[in-house]
Design a protein around this motif. Structure first.
Motif, PDB file in Angstrom:
ATOM      1  N   GLY A  10      -5.190  11.645   8.283  1.00 48.74           N
ATOM      2  CA  GLY A  10      -6.310  10.739   8.508  1.00 48.74           C
ATOM      3  C   GLY A  10      -5.944   9.690   9.535  1.00 48.74           C
ATOM      4  O   GLY A  10      -4.768   9.452   9.813  1.00 48.74           O
ATOM      5  N   PHE A  11      -6.975   9.071  10.068  1.00 52.26           N
ATOM      6  CA  PHE A  11      -6.791   8.029  11.083  1.00 52.26           C
ATOM      7  C   PHE A  11      -6.023   6.850  10.479  1.00 52.26           C
ATOM      8  O   PHE A  11      -6.003   6.675   9.258  1.00 52.26           O
ATOM      9  CB  PHE A  11      -8.171   7.555  11.581  1.00 52.26           C
ATOM     10  CG  PHE A  11      -8.114   6.763  12.849  1.00 52.26           C
ATOM     11  CD1 PHE A  11      -8.026   7.394  14.073  1.00 52.26           C
ATOM     12  CD2 PHE A  11      -8.144   5.371  12.814  1.00 52.26           C
ATOM     13  CE1 PHE A  11      -7.960   6.660  15.247  1.00 52.26           C
ATOM     14  CE2 PHE A  11      -8.074   4.623  13.980  1.00 52.26           C
ATOM     15  CZ  PHE A  11      -7.987   5.264  15.206  1.00 52.26           C
ATOM     16  N   MET A  12      -5.409   6.047  11.340  1.00 51.31           N
ATOM     17  CA  MET A  12      -4.714   4.830  10.879  1.00 51.31           C
ATOM     18  C   MET A  12      -5.660   3.978  10.031  1.00 51.31           C
ATOM     19  O   MET A  12      -6.828   3.794  10.386  1.00 51.31           O
ATOM     20  CB  MET A  12      -4.278   3.996  12.096  1.00 51.31           C
ATOM     21  CG  MET A  12      -3.179   4.641  12.913  1.00 51.31           C
ATOM     22  SD  MET A  12      -2.789   3.684  14.410  1.00 51.31           S
ATOM     23  CE  MET A  12      -3.880   4.458  15.600  1.00 51.31           C
ATOM     24  N   GLY A  13      -5.135   3.482   8.927  1.00 51.57           N
ATOM     25  CA  GLY A  13      -5.931   2.592   8.086  1.00 51.57           C
ATOM     26  C   GLY A  13      -6.838   3.290   7.096  1.00 51.57           C
ATOM     27  O   GLY A  13      -7.568   2.625   6.351  1.00 51.57           O
ATOM     28  N   THR A  14      -6.815   4.590   7.061  1.00 55.22           N
ATOM     29  CA  THR A  14      -7.659   5.279   6.067  1.00 55.22           C
ATOM     30  C   THR A  14      -7.005   5.242   4.674  1.00 55.22           C
ATOM     31  O   THR A  14      -7.615   5.651   3.691  1.00 55.22           O
ATOM     32  CB  THR A  14      -7.948   6.741   6.468  1.00 55.22           C
ATOM     33  OG1 THR A  14      -6.714   7.401   6.760  1.00 55.22           O
ATOM     34  CG2 THR A  14      -8.865   6.809   7.685  1.00 55.22           C
ATOM     35  N   GLY A  15      -5.762   4.760   4.616  1.00 54.58           N
ATOM     36  CA  GLY A  15      -5.124   4.536   3.311  1.00 54.58           C
ATOM     37  C   GLY A  15      -4.124   5.594   2.884  1.00 54.58           C
ATOM     38  O   GLY A  15      -3.734   5.654   1.720  1.00 54.58           O
ATOM     39  N   LYS A  16      -3.642   6.394   3.836  1.00 54.71           N
ATOM     40  CA  LYS A  16      -2.723   7.488   3.496  1.00 54.71           C
ATOM     41  C   LYS A  16      -1.482   6.999   2.740  1.00 54.71           C
ATOM     42  O   LYS A  16      -1.102   7.573   1.719  1.00 54.71           O
ATOM     43  CB  LYS A  16      -2.283   8.236   4.772  1.00 54.71           C
ATOM     44  CG  LYS A  16      -3.433   8.809   5.584  1.00 54.71           C
ATOM     45  CD  LYS A  16      -2.957   9.439   6.866  1.00 54.71           C
ATOM     46  CE  LYS A  16      -2.306   8.511   7.853  1.00 54.71           C
ATOM     47  NZ  LYS A  16      -3.185   7.443   8.395  1.00 54.71           N
ATOM     48  N   SER A  17      -0.844   5.941   3.275  1.00 50.43           N
ATOM     49  CA  SER A  17       0.404   5.473   2.664  1.00 50.43           C
ATOM     50  C   SER A  17       0.148   4.879   1.277  1.00 50.43           C
ATOM     51  O   SER A  17       0.901   5.142   0.331  1.00 50.43           O
ATOM     52  CB  SER A  17       1.090   4.441   3.568  1.00 50.43           C
ATOM     53  OG  SER A  17       1.419   5.049   4.803  1.00 50.43           O
ATOM     54  N   THR A  18      -0.919   4.107   1.159  1.00 47.81           N
ATOM     55  CA  THR A  18      -1.248   3.451  -0.115  1.00 47.81           C
ATOM     56  C   THR A  18      -1.668   4.478  -1.162  1.00 47.81           C
ATOM     57  O   THR A  18      -1.175   4.471  -2.297  1.00 47.81           O
ATOM     58  CB  THR A  18      -2.403   2.448   0.124  1.00 47.81           C
ATOM     59  OG1 THR A  18      -2.109   1.661   1.277  1.00 47.81           O
ATOM     60  CG2 THR A  18      -2.602   1.549  -1.076  1.00 47.81           C
TER      61      THR A  18
END
Ligand code: ADP
Ligand code: S3P
Ligand code: MG
Length: 165
Positions: A10-18
Protein backbone atom coordinates in the motif's frame (compact mmCIF):
# COMPACT_ATOMS: atom_id res chain seq x y z
CA UNK A 1 -7.02 -18.75 7.55
CA UNK A 2 -4.31 -20.89 5.93
CA UNK A 3 -0.79 -20.85 7.37
CA UNK A 4 1.30 -18.95 4.92
CA UNK A 5 2.77 -15.49 4.73
CA UNK A 6 0.65 -12.36 4.66
CA UNK A 7 2.23 -9.57 2.65
CA UNK A 8 1.00 -6.03 3.28
CA UNK A 9 1.31 -3.53 0.46
CA UNK A 10 0.00 0.00 0.00
CA UNK A 11 0.93 3.63 -0.42
CA UNK A 12 2.88 5.42 2.33
CA UNK A 13 0.66 6.18 5.29
CA UNK A 14 -1.97 3.56 4.58
CA UNK A 15 -0.94 1.95 7.89
CA UNK A 16 1.08 -1.09 6.80
CA UNK A 17 3.60 -0.90 9.66
CA UNK A 18 0.99 -0.16 12.33
CA UNK A 19 -1.54 -2.75 11.14
CA UNK A 20 1.18 -5.34 10.47
CA UNK A 21 2.32 -5.25 14.06
CA UNK A 22 -1.19 -5.87 15.46
CA UNK A 23 -1.97 -8.46 12.79
CA UNK A 24 1.16 -10.45 13.63
CA UNK A 25 0.26 -10.38 17.33
CA UNK A 26 -3.30 -11.49 16.67
CA UNK A 27 -2.28 -14.42 14.45
CA UNK A 28 0.89 -15.31 16.36
CA UNK A 29 2.83 -14.76 13.16
CA UNK A 30 6.33 -13.35 12.95
CA UNK A 31 6.36 -9.63 12.11
CA UNK A 32 8.90 -8.73 9.41
CA UNK A 33 9.27 -5.16 8.16
CA UNK A 34 11.27 -4.61 4.97
CA UNK A 35 12.31 -1.08 5.95
CA UNK A 36 13.49 -2.27 9.37
CA UNK A 37 15.50 -5.11 7.83
CA UNK A 38 17.15 -2.70 5.39
CA UNK A 39 18.10 -0.41 8.27
CA UNK A 40 19.51 -3.38 10.20
CA UNK A 41 21.46 -4.69 7.20
CA UNK A 42 23.01 -1.35 6.25
CA UNK A 43 23.34 0.36 9.63
CA UNK A 44 21.82 3.45 7.96
CA UNK A 45 18.44 5.15 8.24
CA UNK A 46 16.12 5.17 5.20
CA UNK A 47 16.68 8.92 4.57
CA UNK A 48 20.43 8.32 4.82
CA UNK A 49 20.32 5.53 2.20
CA UNK A 50 18.33 7.72 -0.19
CA UNK A 51 20.69 10.68 0.35
CA UNK A 52 23.98 8.79 0.27
CA UNK A 53 23.32 5.86 -2.08
CA UNK A 54 20.22 6.87 -4.05
CA UNK A 55 16.82 5.32 -4.64
CA UNK A 56 18.06 2.62 -7.03
CA UNK A 57 20.32 1.10 -4.36
CA UNK A 58 17.44 1.27 -1.88
CA UNK A 59 15.19 -0.60 -4.36
CA UNK A 60 17.82 -3.28 -4.81
CA UNK A 61 18.13 -3.69 -1.04
CA UNK A 62 14.33 -3.95 -0.89
CA UNK A 63 14.32 -6.79 -3.42
CA UNK A 64 17.14 -8.61 -1.60
CA UNK A 65 15.37 -8.39 1.76
CA UNK A 66 12.01 -9.38 0.26
CA UNK A 67 13.58 -12.50 -1.24
CA UNK A 68 14.99 -13.47 2.16
CA UNK A 69 11.79 -12.80 4.10
CA UNK A 70 9.42 -14.74 1.86
CA UNK A 71 11.53 -17.80 2.46
CA UNK A 72 9.57 -18.62 5.60
CA UNK A 73 6.08 -19.32 6.85
CA UNK A 74 3.56 -17.63 9.17
CA UNK A 75 5.12 -14.25 8.64
CA UNK A 76 3.45 -10.88 8.31
CA UNK A 77 5.69 -9.19 5.78
CA UNK A 78 5.32 -5.42 5.87
CA UNK A 79 6.56 -3.77 2.69
CA UNK A 80 7.38 -0.14 1.95
CA UNK A 81 5.05 1.77 -0.38
CA UNK A 82 7.44 1.51 -3.33
CA UNK A 83 8.16 -2.20 -3.10
CA UNK A 84 5.49 -2.90 -5.73
CA UNK A 85 7.29 -0.80 -8.35
CA UNK A 86 9.52 -3.66 -9.51
CA UNK A 87 7.57 -6.30 -11.45
CA UNK A 88 10.06 -8.80 -10.04
CA UNK A 89 8.89 -8.00 -6.50
CA UNK A 90 5.24 -8.37 -7.47
CA UNK A 91 5.95 -11.88 -8.75
CA UNK A 92 7.81 -12.78 -5.56
CA UNK A 93 4.93 -11.51 -3.42
CA UNK A 94 2.20 -13.33 -5.36
CA UNK A 95 4.18 -16.54 -5.29
CA UNK A 96 4.96 -16.53 -1.58
CA UNK A 97 2.01 -15.13 0.31
CA UNK A 98 -1.48 -13.70 0.50
CA UNK A 99 -1.06 -10.15 -0.66
CA UNK A 100 -3.28 -7.61 1.11
CA UNK A 101 -3.40 -4.00 -0.07
CA UNK A 102 -4.24 -1.22 2.37
CA UNK A 103 -5.68 1.99 0.93
CA UNK A 104 -6.75 5.36 2.31
CA UNK A 105 -8.07 8.54 0.72
CA UNK A 106 -5.60 11.29 -0.19
CA UNK A 107 -6.54 13.65 2.67
CA UNK A 108 -6.19 10.85 5.21
CA UNK A 109 -2.78 9.85 3.83
CA UNK A 110 -1.59 13.47 4.03
CA UNK A 111 -2.87 13.80 7.60
CA UNK A 112 -1.03 10.61 8.62
CA UNK A 113 2.35 11.34 7.00
CA UNK A 114 2.50 15.13 7.43
CA UNK A 115 4.60 15.32 10.54
CA UNK A 116 6.88 12.35 9.85
CA UNK A 117 10.39 13.22 8.65
CA UNK A 118 11.31 9.64 7.86
CA UNK A 119 10.03 9.44 4.29
CA UNK A 120 12.58 10.90 1.88
CA UNK A 121 10.13 10.91 -1.04
CA UNK A 122 7.78 13.23 0.85
CA UNK A 123 10.21 15.95 1.87
CA UNK A 124 9.23 19.52 1.00
CA UNK A 125 5.60 20.16 0.07
CA UNK A 126 4.01 16.99 1.46
CA UNK A 127 0.57 17.59 -0.04
CA UNK A 128 2.02 18.05 -3.52
CA UNK A 129 4.38 15.09 -3.20
CA UNK A 130 1.59 12.77 -2.05
CA UNK A 131 -0.66 13.90 -4.89
CA UNK A 132 2.10 13.43 -7.51
CA UNK A 133 3.15 10.02 -6.23
CA UNK A 134 -0.44 8.78 -5.92
CA UNK A 135 -0.89 9.65 -9.59
CA UNK A 136 2.41 8.11 -10.62
CA UNK A 137 1.53 4.91 -8.74
CA UNK A 138 -2.11 4.69 -9.77
CA UNK A 139 -2.99 1.02 -10.19
CA UNK A 140 0.29 -0.22 -8.72
CA UNK A 141 -1.41 -1.84 -5.73
CA UNK A 142 -4.36 -3.31 -7.63
CA UNK A 143 -2.77 -6.72 -8.11
CA UNK A 144 -3.54 -7.68 -4.50
CA UNK A 145 -6.62 -9.92 -4.32
CA UNK A 146 -7.62 -8.32 -1.01
CA UNK A 147 -8.10 -4.52 -0.88
CA UNK A 148 -8.92 -2.84 2.41
CA UNK A 149 -9.86 0.82 2.73
CA UNK A 150 -8.48 1.94 6.10
CA UNK A 151 -9.97 5.45 6.03
CA UNK A 152 -11.80 6.15 9.28
CA UNK A 153 -11.21 2.66 10.64
CA UNK A 154 -9.40 1.62 13.80
CA UNK A 155 -6.41 -0.71 13.63
CA UNK A 156 -8.49 -3.40 15.30
CA UNK A 157 -11.22 -3.12 12.68
CA UNK A 158 -8.65 -3.40 9.89
CA UNK A 159 -7.03 -6.46 11.49
CA UNK A 160 -10.51 -8.01 11.82
CA UNK A 161 -11.12 -7.42 8.11
CA UNK A 162 -7.82 -8.97 7.10
CA UNK A 163 -8.28 -12.08 9.23
CA UNK A 164 -11.79 -12.68 7.91
CA UNK A 165 -11.03 -11.89 4.25
N1 ADP B 1 -6.25 3.28 10.64
C1 ADP B 1 -5.57 4.33 11.06
N2 ADP B 1 -6.20 5.40 11.60
C2 ADP B 1 -5.51 6.47 12.02
N3 ADP B 1 -4.16 6.60 11.98
C3 ADP B 1 -3.47 5.58 11.45
C4 ADP B 1 -4.12 4.39 10.97
N4 ADP B 1 -3.17 3.55 10.51
C5 ADP B 1 -1.99 4.16 10.68
N5 ADP B 1 -2.16 5.37 11.26
C6 ADP B 1 -1.10 6.35 11.58
O1 ADP B 1 -0.58 6.82 10.35
C7 ADP B 1 0.83 6.98 10.42
C8 ADP B 1 1.48 6.14 9.31
O2 ADP B 1 1.24 4.76 9.59
P1 ADP B 1 2.27 3.63 9.16
O3 ADP B 1 1.82 2.37 9.81
O4 ADP B 1 3.66 4.08 9.41
O5 ADP B 1 1.99 3.56 7.60
P2 ADP B 1 2.87 2.89 6.45
O6 ADP B 1 3.75 1.87 7.08
O7 ADP B 1 1.85 2.31 5.52
O8 ADP B 1 3.60 4.03 5.81
C9 ADP B 1 1.24 6.57 11.84
O9 ADP B 1 1.34 7.73 12.61
C10 ADP B 1 0.08 5.71 12.31
O10 ADP B 1 -0.09 5.79 13.69
O1 S3P C 1 6.71 4.54 -1.05
C1 S3P C 1 7.97 4.52 -1.02
O2 S3P C 1 8.66 4.58 -2.06
C2 S3P C 1 8.65 4.38 0.28
C3 S3P C 1 7.90 4.04 1.40
C4 S3P C 1 8.46 3.94 2.74
O3 S3P C 1 7.76 2.97 3.52
P1 S3P C 1 6.25 3.22 4.06
O4 S3P C 1 5.31 2.88 2.95
O5 S3P C 1 6.13 2.30 5.21
O6 S3P C 1 6.16 4.66 4.45
C5 S3P C 1 9.95 3.57 2.65
O7 S3P C 1 10.09 2.26 2.17
C6 S3P C 1 10.69 4.53 1.77
O8 S3P C 1 10.63 5.81 2.36
C7 S3P C 1 10.12 4.58 0.35
MG1 MG D 1 5.84 1.52 7.03
Amino acid sequence: MQSTNIILIGFMGTGKSTVGEQLAQRLHYERCDLDEEIVKATGKTIPQIFAEDGEEIFRQLETNVLRQLVDGNRRVIITGGGAVLRPENVQIMLRHGRVVALTACEQEIIRRVERDQNRPLLQGNVKEKVRELLQARAGAYDFAPVQIDTTGKTIEEIVDEITTA
